[in-house]
Each structure stands twice: as C-alpha cells, then as structure tokens.
Design a protein around this motif. Structure first.
Motif, PDB file in Angstrom:
ATOM      1  N   SER A  75       1.641  -4.338   9.576  1.00 60.11           N
ATOM      2  CA  SER A  75       2.245  -3.972   8.295  1.00 60.11           C
ATOM      3  C   SER A  75       3.740  -4.228   8.364  1.00 60.11           C
ATOM      4  N   PHE A  76       4.281  -4.812   7.299  1.00 56.81           N
ATOM      5  CA  PHE A  76       5.716  -5.055   7.216  1.00 56.81           C
ATOM      6  C   PHE A  76       6.237  -4.532   5.883  1.00 56.81           C
ATOM      7  N   GLY A  77       7.414  -3.927   5.918  1.00 54.23           N
ATOM      8  CA  GLY A  77       8.040  -3.449   4.693  1.00 54.23           C
ATOM      9  C   GLY A  77       9.540  -3.657   4.723  1.00 54.23           C
ATOM     10  N   HIS A  78      10.124  -3.922   3.551  1.00 53.53           N
ATOM     11  CA  HIS A  78      11.577  -4.044   3.429  1.00 53.53           C
ATOM     12  C   HIS A  78      12.028  -3.300   2.181  1.00 53.53           C
ATOM     13  N   ALA A  79      12.844  -2.264   2.392  1.00 56.75           N
ATOM     14  CA  ALA A  79      13.327  -1.444   1.279  1.00 56.75           C
ATOM     15  C   ALA A  79      14.317  -2.223   0.430  1.00 56.75           C
ATOM     16  N   LEU A  80      14.213  -2.049  -0.880  1.00 58.45           N
ATOM     17  CA  LEU A  80      15.031  -2.836  -1.797  1.00 58.45           C
ATOM     18  C   LEU A  80      16.444  -2.283  -1.973  1.00 58.45           C
ATOM     19  N   SER A  81      16.627  -0.967  -1.763  1.00 59.44           N
ATOM     20  CA  SER A  81      17.943  -0.371  -2.009  1.00 59.44           C
ATOM     21  C   SER A  81      18.150   0.845  -1.114  1.00 59.44           C
ATOM     22  N   GLY A  82      18.215   0.616   0.184  1.00 66.63           N
ATOM     23  CA  GLY A  82      18.399   1.710   1.123  1.00 66.63           C
ATOM     24  C   GLY A  82      17.104   2.136   1.766  1.00 66.63           C
ATOM     25  N   PRO A  83      17.158   2.809   2.939  1.00 62.44           N
ATOM     26  CA  PRO A  83      15.974   3.118   3.736  1.00 62.44           C
ATOM     27  C   PRO A  83      14.914   3.953   3.018  1.00 62.44           C
ATOM     28  N   SER A 115      14.223   3.894  -0.318  1.00 61.48           N
ATOM     29  CA  SER A 115      13.957   3.382  -1.657  1.00 61.48           C
ATOM     30  C   SER A 115      12.620   2.641  -1.713  1.00 61.48           C
ATOM     31  N   LEU A 116      12.265   2.177  -2.898  1.00 63.97           N
ATOM     32  CA  LEU A 116      11.063   1.381  -3.077  1.00 63.97           C
ATOM     33  C   LEU A 116      11.133   0.134  -2.199  1.00 63.97           C
ATOM     34  N   ALA A 117      10.015  -0.226  -1.592  1.00 66.95           N
ATOM     35  CA  ALA A 117      10.007  -1.328  -0.631  1.00 66.95           C
ATOM     36  C   ALA A 117       8.944  -2.361  -0.986  1.00 66.95           C
ATOM     37  N   ILE A 118       9.216  -3.610  -0.608  1.00 65.99           N
ATOM     38  CA  ILE A 118       8.196  -4.661  -0.643  1.00 65.99           C
ATOM     39  C   ILE A 118       7.340  -4.501   0.606  1.00 65.99           C
ATOM     40  N   LEU A 119       6.016  -4.477   0.423  1.00 64.40           N
ATOM     41  CA  LEU A 119       5.098  -4.246   1.538  1.00 64.40           C
ATOM     42  C   LEU A 119       4.100  -5.386   1.661  1.00 64.40           C
ATOM     43  N   ALA A 120       3.731  -5.706   2.890  1.00 58.51           N
ATOM     44  CA  ALA A 120       2.682  -6.691   3.156  1.00 58.51           C
ATOM     45  C   ALA A 120       1.916  -6.243   4.389  1.00 58.51           C
ATOM     46  N   SER A 121       0.611  -6.470   4.385  1.00 62.05           N
ATOM     47  CA  SER A 121      -0.179  -6.088   5.553  1.00 62.05           C
ATOM     48  C   SER A 121      -1.396  -6.980   5.683  1.00 62.05           C
ATOM     49  N   ALA A 122      -1.936  -7.012   6.885  1.00 60.13           N
ATOM     50  CA  ALA A 122      -3.172  -7.746   7.173  1.00 60.13           C
ATOM     51  C   ALA A 122      -3.968  -6.948   8.184  1.00 60.13           C
ATOM     52  N   ASP A 123      -5.299  -6.887   7.994  1.00 59.75           N
ATOM     53  CA  ASP A 123      -6.158  -6.123   8.882  1.00 59.75           C
ATOM     54  C   ASP A 123      -7.447  -6.875   9.156  1.00 59.75           C
ATOM     55  N   LEU A 124      -7.965  -6.656  10.336  1.00 58.64           N
ATOM     56  CA  LEU A 124      -9.246  -7.213  10.772  1.00 58.64           C
ATOM     57  C   LEU A 124     -10.072  -6.073  11.362  1.00 58.64           C
ATOM     58  N   LEU A 125     -11.355  -5.991  10.966  1.00 58.86           N
ATOM     59  CA  LEU A 125     -12.241  -4.965  11.495  1.00 58.86           C
ATOM     60  C   LEU A 125     -13.542  -5.586  11.964  1.00 58.86           C
ATOM     61  N   ARG A 126     -13.921  -5.300  13.204  1.00 60.94           N
ATOM     62  CA  ARG A 126     -15.221  -5.684  13.753  1.00 60.94           C
ATOM     63  C   ARG A 126     -15.991  -4.398  14.014  1.00 60.94           C
ATOM     64  N   ALA A 127     -17.100  -4.181  13.307  1.00 55.52           N
ATOM     65  CA  ALA A 127     -17.794  -2.900  13.345  1.00 55.52           C
ATOM     66  C   ALA A 127     -18.594  -2.681  14.623  1.00 55.52           C
ATOM     67  N   GLY A 128     -18.907  -3.739  15.363  1.00 56.11           N
ATOM     68  CA  GLY A 128     -19.684  -3.577  16.580  1.00 56.11           C
ATOM     69  C   GLY A 128     -21.153  -3.315  16.333  1.00 56.11           C
ATOM     70  N   VAL A 129     -21.677  -3.859  15.217  1.00 55.26           N
ATOM     71  CA  VAL A 129     -23.078  -3.690  14.841  1.00 55.26           C
ATOM     72  C   VAL A 129     -23.733  -5.070  14.817  1.00 55.26           C
ATOM     73  N   THR A 130     -24.929  -5.178  15.334  1.00 55.54           N
ATOM     74  CA  THR A 130     -25.648  -6.446  15.378  1.00 55.54           C
ATOM     75  C   THR A 130     -25.787  -7.047  13.981  1.00 55.54           C
ATOM     76  N   GLY A 131     -25.354  -8.299  13.839  1.00 53.91           N
ATOM     77  CA  GLY A 131     -25.453  -8.991  12.568  1.00 53.91           C
ATOM     78  C   GLY A 131     -24.318  -8.742  11.612  1.00 53.91           C
ATOM     79  N   GLN A 132     -23.382  -7.849  11.958  1.00 52.74           N
ATOM     80  CA  GLN A 132     -22.254  -7.540  11.073  1.00 52.74           C
ATOM     81  C   GLN A 132     -21.021  -8.309  11.537  1.00 52.74           C
TER      82      GLN A 132
END
Length: 263
Positions: free
Chosen positions: A181-189, A191-208
């Motif tokens: 996850s990455f964020g950058h505040a628009l007007s001070g620590p 304040s409202l921030a631009i956010l971006a994130s990426a996630d990967l999940l492997r459930a550990g179940v056969t066929g999933q």
C-alpha cells in the motif's frame, strides 16, 4: 504511555490491529462495500485488540486480540417488474491473534476459521458446495518511514504464510498472501491522501487459484499521528479466482467502486 491527543488510535493495540488488516482483501476483517451498481459485495468485520502490554509508543507493543466478520454478495435484478436485491453468497469467519510491533515492523501469529454458503435467494439456481477452512498463519509487515515520524507519505509492505490444517475442499498448502500500500497526503501528514494498493491471496485449497485485488483512490494515511478514522474510496479491480468461495472454481475480472472504513 497515554494516548496522544492528536491520534485517532486508542492505544498501540488498536493501531497494530488496524495496520495489519488489508483493506484491499474482501476476506479480511474489515468493513467495505464493492459495487458496479449491479453486484454489491459487503464485508462487515473488525480486528479487535483485547490486551496490550509493554507499550513504548503507539507503534511499539505486544497485543492479543480477536477478529471476525461476515461477507455477503448481493445481485440487483428484476422479477415480475419488481426491483430486488438477492443475496447470492454468504461467508463468515472468526479468529484470534497475538502480535508484536516496533520500529515499523509488525509480526503477527493468527488462527482462524472461514465457511462459505450459498444463499437461497440467489437469482441463479446453483448447487452449494461444502467449503470450510481452519488455518494458522504468520504475518510480517513493515511500514516506511518509521510510524512515529510525521510524514506526507506512507509505504506498507505485508505478507503472510500459513497452512490449512482442515479444509473442504481438501487443503493444498501453502496458504499465502502478499500486499503493498502506498499513500501520499495532499496537504500535510494528516490530510486527504492519494492511495494505491495491490494484493494477492492464495487460499491453499485444492483447485482454488490466486485472487488479485488492485485499488486507486483517496483516503487517509494509516499512521499513528492520524486524527482521522482510517478510510478510503475509489476504483478497485478484482481478477483471478472469484473471492466468493462458493464460486471459487470460477474466474473473474471485475472493476468496481470501493468504499472502506474502520469501525
């Protein structure tokens, strides 16, 4: 130490619980809505610190807690000229954890259970499957810069590795996840921030197969000095295996609006 008057977090245990929860994953202990105005996926959940000790700051302590949530997927459709919202699937989960945090690091040991259900009011006639998991996992995370520093930006990296010791369908270890996850505040620590994130999940179940989740939008930086309840809203994209576990054998590419917050 007492809570900082400038912080939203009650103590270090609450900060650790919130910081270690991935807002990007529907199957995490969070609260969010995902929708393209035809399908509505709702999660209601929270990771709750029950006991915190050896606290040196809002980001340095030991903590023990519990977590739980429910995940429902609804579909908008018309029947006999009436607008209806049918509940397609329902997943429920609960667990417990112990965690340590210091110098931007979080290490967490977690045990949890999840079961998935097909709901009768689904507009599609499908045959439910037996889907249930019990698992143990270790979570490791690092935040940059140090959480105690005032900063206009935030980078959080997190991964987990575990094993399903009981699963239906059968287990296929490991259970694993990775996220950034990455964020950058628009007007001070604080304040409202631009956010971006990426996630990967492997459930550990056969066929999933793995599930992927991407997000771009606005919200708050999840740092101890924040005076705002953690939240975000923006555009999300889910790909790979359908996260609704009754449909885990299906693939999906779904672009949605997401709004998420911490209770």
């Amino acid at each position: 130490p007492a809570k900082s008057e400038a912080s939203w977090y009650r103590n270090a245990g609450e900060y650790i619980a919130t910081r270690s929860t991935r807002m990007g994953l529907p199957t995490e202990a969070n609260t969010q809505l995902l929708t393209d105005w035809k399908r509505f996926d709702v999660t209601l959940g929270k990771r709750i610190s029950l006991l915190t000790w050896s606290q040196d700051s809002l980001s340095s302590a030991w903590t023990f807690g519990v977590e739980g949530g429910m995940l429902a997927s609804l579909a908008r459709f018309t029947r006999d000229g009436r607008l209806l919202f049918a509940t397609n699937t329902f997943d429920g989960f609960f667990g417990a954890y112990i965690a340590w945090a210091d110098d931007g690091w979080i290490a967490l040991l977690r045990t949890a259970h999840l079961s998935a259900h097909l709901v009768d009011s689904s507009p599609q006639i499908l045959t439910p499957i037996s889907y249930s998991q019990f698992w143990n996992e270790a979570v490791l995370a690092k935040t940059f810069p140090n959480p105690e520093e005032l900063s206009n930006w935030d980078l959080h990296l997190q991964g987990s590795l575990g094993i399903n010791h009981s699963a239906s369908p059968s287990t296929q270890p490991p259970r694993a996840s990775a996220g950034a996850s990455f964020g950058h505040a628009l007007s001070g620590p604080d304040s409202l921030a631009i956010l971006a994130s990426a996630d990967l999940l492997r459930a550990g179940v056969t066929g999933q197969k793995p599930s992927y989740f991407y997000f771009l939008g606005l919200g708050s930086l999840n740092r101890p000095n924040s005076t705002h309840r953690p939240f975000r809203f923006g555009v999300a994209h889910l790909a790979g295996t359908d996260w609704r576990n009754q449909h885990f054998s299906s693939r999906q590419k779904w672009t949605t609006f997401q709004i998420a917050t911490e209770f």
